[in-house]
Design a protein around this motif. Structure first.
Motif, mmCIF file in Angstrom:
data_model
loop_
_atom_site.group_PDB
_atom_site.id
_atom_site.type_symbol
_atom_site.label_atom_id
_atom_site.label_comp_id
_atom_site.label_asym_id
_atom_site.label_seq_id
_atom_site.Cartn_x
_atom_site.Cartn_y
_atom_site.Cartn_z
ATOM 1 N N ILE A 52 74.278 38.557 64.673
ATOM 2 C CA ILE A 52 73.683 38.086 65.934
ATOM 3 C C ILE A 52 72.302 38.722 66.166
ATOM 4 O O ILE A 52 71.411 38.127 66.780
ATOM 5 N N ASN A 80 57.582 35.214 70.908
ATOM 6 C CA ASN A 80 56.292 35.878 70.699
ATOM 7 C C ASN A 80 55.236 34.887 70.211
ATOM 8 O O ASN A 80 54.101 34.880 70.699
ATOM 9 N N GLY A 103 56.457 42.165 71.639
ATOM 10 C CA GLY A 103 57.383 41.590 70.657
ATOM 11 C C GLY A 103 57.942 42.671 69.735
ATOM 12 O O GLY A 103 59.145 42.717 69.472
ATOM 13 N N VAL A 128 60.534 44.808 71.489
ATOM 14 C CA VAL A 128 61.836 44.140 71.645
ATOM 15 C C VAL A 128 62.576 44.123 70.308
ATOM 16 O O VAL A 128 63.779 44.395 70.240
ATOM 17 N N ILE A 129 61.844 43.852 69.215
ATOM 18 C CA ILE A 129 62.463 43.840 67.870
ATOM 19 C C ILE A 129 63.027 45.233 67.551
ATOM 20 O O ILE A 129 64.145 45.361 67.022
ATOM 21 N N VAL A 133 66.198 45.638 69.390
ATOM 22 C CA VAL A 133 67.291 44.863 68.773
ATOM 23 C C VAL A 133 67.774 45.575 67.516
ATOM 24 O O VAL A 133 68.983 45.626 67.234
ATOM 25 N N ASP A 134 66.841 46.139 66.758
ATOM 26 C CA ASP A 134 67.187 46.830 65.508
ATOM 27 C C ASP A 134 68.099 48.037 65.728
ATOM 28 O O ASP A 134 68.778 48.478 64.799
ATOM 29 N N PHE A 175 70.758 48.064 67.174
ATOM 30 C CA PHE A 175 72.155 47.644 67.079
ATOM 31 C C PHE A 175 72.555 47.193 65.677
ATOM 32 O O PHE A 175 73.597 46.581 65.482
ATOM 33 N N LYS A 176 71.703 47.495 64.700
ATOM 34 C CA LYS A 176 71.998 47.055 63.330
ATOM 35 C C LYS A 176 72.571 48.172 62.474
ATOM 36 O O LYS A 176 73.283 47.933 61.513
ATOM 37 N N VAL A 205 78.338 43.351 66.860
ATOM 38 C CA VAL A 205 77.396 42.735 65.900
ATOM 39 C C VAL A 205 78.044 42.648 64.517
ATOM 40 O O VAL A 205 77.955 41.622 63.830
#
Lengths: 92, 169
Positions: free
Chosen positions: A53, A65, B110, B113-114, B117-118, B120-121, B144
């Motif tokens: 996800i 973006n 951007g 935000v990336i 998000v990363d 949670f990887k 995830v």
């Protein structure tokens, strides 16, 4: 005699209009900012068949973006047009 | 006609002043000198020539005045156009700078935000997060890891992201 006088009068008075020329002052069309002329990039797609996800979310974030970058170009064009029109409308 | 105008343009302005004054003087002379016996035989040609020269002189005086008026207008317009070009160029530079600044902010946002998000990887990140925040992140990571996105949903995303047919790309 009257006819000659009228013709002569018309000839004299036509002095102003006969030699009227077009104004040799054509404004050059303004060049836009180079970046504005570049097309917006394509949105990102996901290549793998099964992804986490977070990968989907990253693709979505990247696409948001890209949209905002493209939206800046659109705003830029509007701003450019408004400003250039304002400047060139001052020419009278 | 344009060749004629071009040829007339070559004649200096003072020539038409001369023609006008010669015409006026010839007219005056035709009246005054007409009374003298010897000169009176030239009275009619002098008068006709005087009228013609006066008319031509007045005509070209009009032409010269009109030309000067237009030249002044042209000069003024050229000055305004030049100013507008300089002002337009400056406005472009200002707008370009503003766009670059905004673009940098958008790209930076951007990236942030990336980066978020990363988090949670990778479980490695848990070592750096303290307290209850770690529990929450661990929950998300677990989610995830256990919930891959099915192909159908990926296809739906790709369908929306691909440009429509007939688009530029």
């Amino acid at each position: 005699m009257k006819l000659i006088a009228i013709v002569l009068m018309a000839t004299v008075l036509s002095g102003c209009s006969t030699f009227t020329k077009f104004l040799p002052a054509k404004p050059k069309f303004p060049e836009p900012i180079k970046e504005l002329t570049e097309p917006c990039p394509s949105l990102e797609t996901i290549k793998n068949d099964q992804v986490a996800i977070t990968d989907l979310l990253k693709a979505v974030v990247n696409n948001y973006n890209l949209y905002y970058q493209c939206s800046l170009k659109n705003d830029g064009w509007n701003e450019w047009y408004k400003k250039q029109k304002e400047i060139y409308d001052k020419i009278k | 006609m344009s060749q004629l105008i071009w040829m007339i343009d070559l004649i200096p302005n003072w020539f038409w002043t001369l023609v006008l004054w010669t015409g006026v003087l010839a007219l005056v002379a035709s009246y005054i000198l007409g009374k003298i016996t010897f000169v009176s035989q030239y009275k009619i040609p002098l008068r006709v020539g005087g009228v013609a020269a006066t008319i031509i002189g007045v005509y070209f005086f009009g032409v010269i005045a009109n030309e000067e008026k237009w030249q002044a207008r042209v000069d003024e317009l050229q000055r305004q156009v030049k100013e507008a070009e300089v002002e337009g160029e400056a406005a472009n530079e200002k707008l370009d700078q503003a766009l670059q600044d905004k673009k940098t902010v958008v790209i930076e946002k951007g990236r942030e935000v990336i980066k978020y998000v990363d988090r949670f990887k990778d479980r490695e990140v848990l070592k750096t997060i303290p307290g209850p925040e770690r529990v929450r992140v661990e929950e998300v990571i677990k989610y995830v890891e256990n919930c891959p996105i099915p192909k159908e949903l990926i296809d739906a995303h790709n369908m929306a992201a691909e440009p429509v047919k007939g688009d530029k790309k």
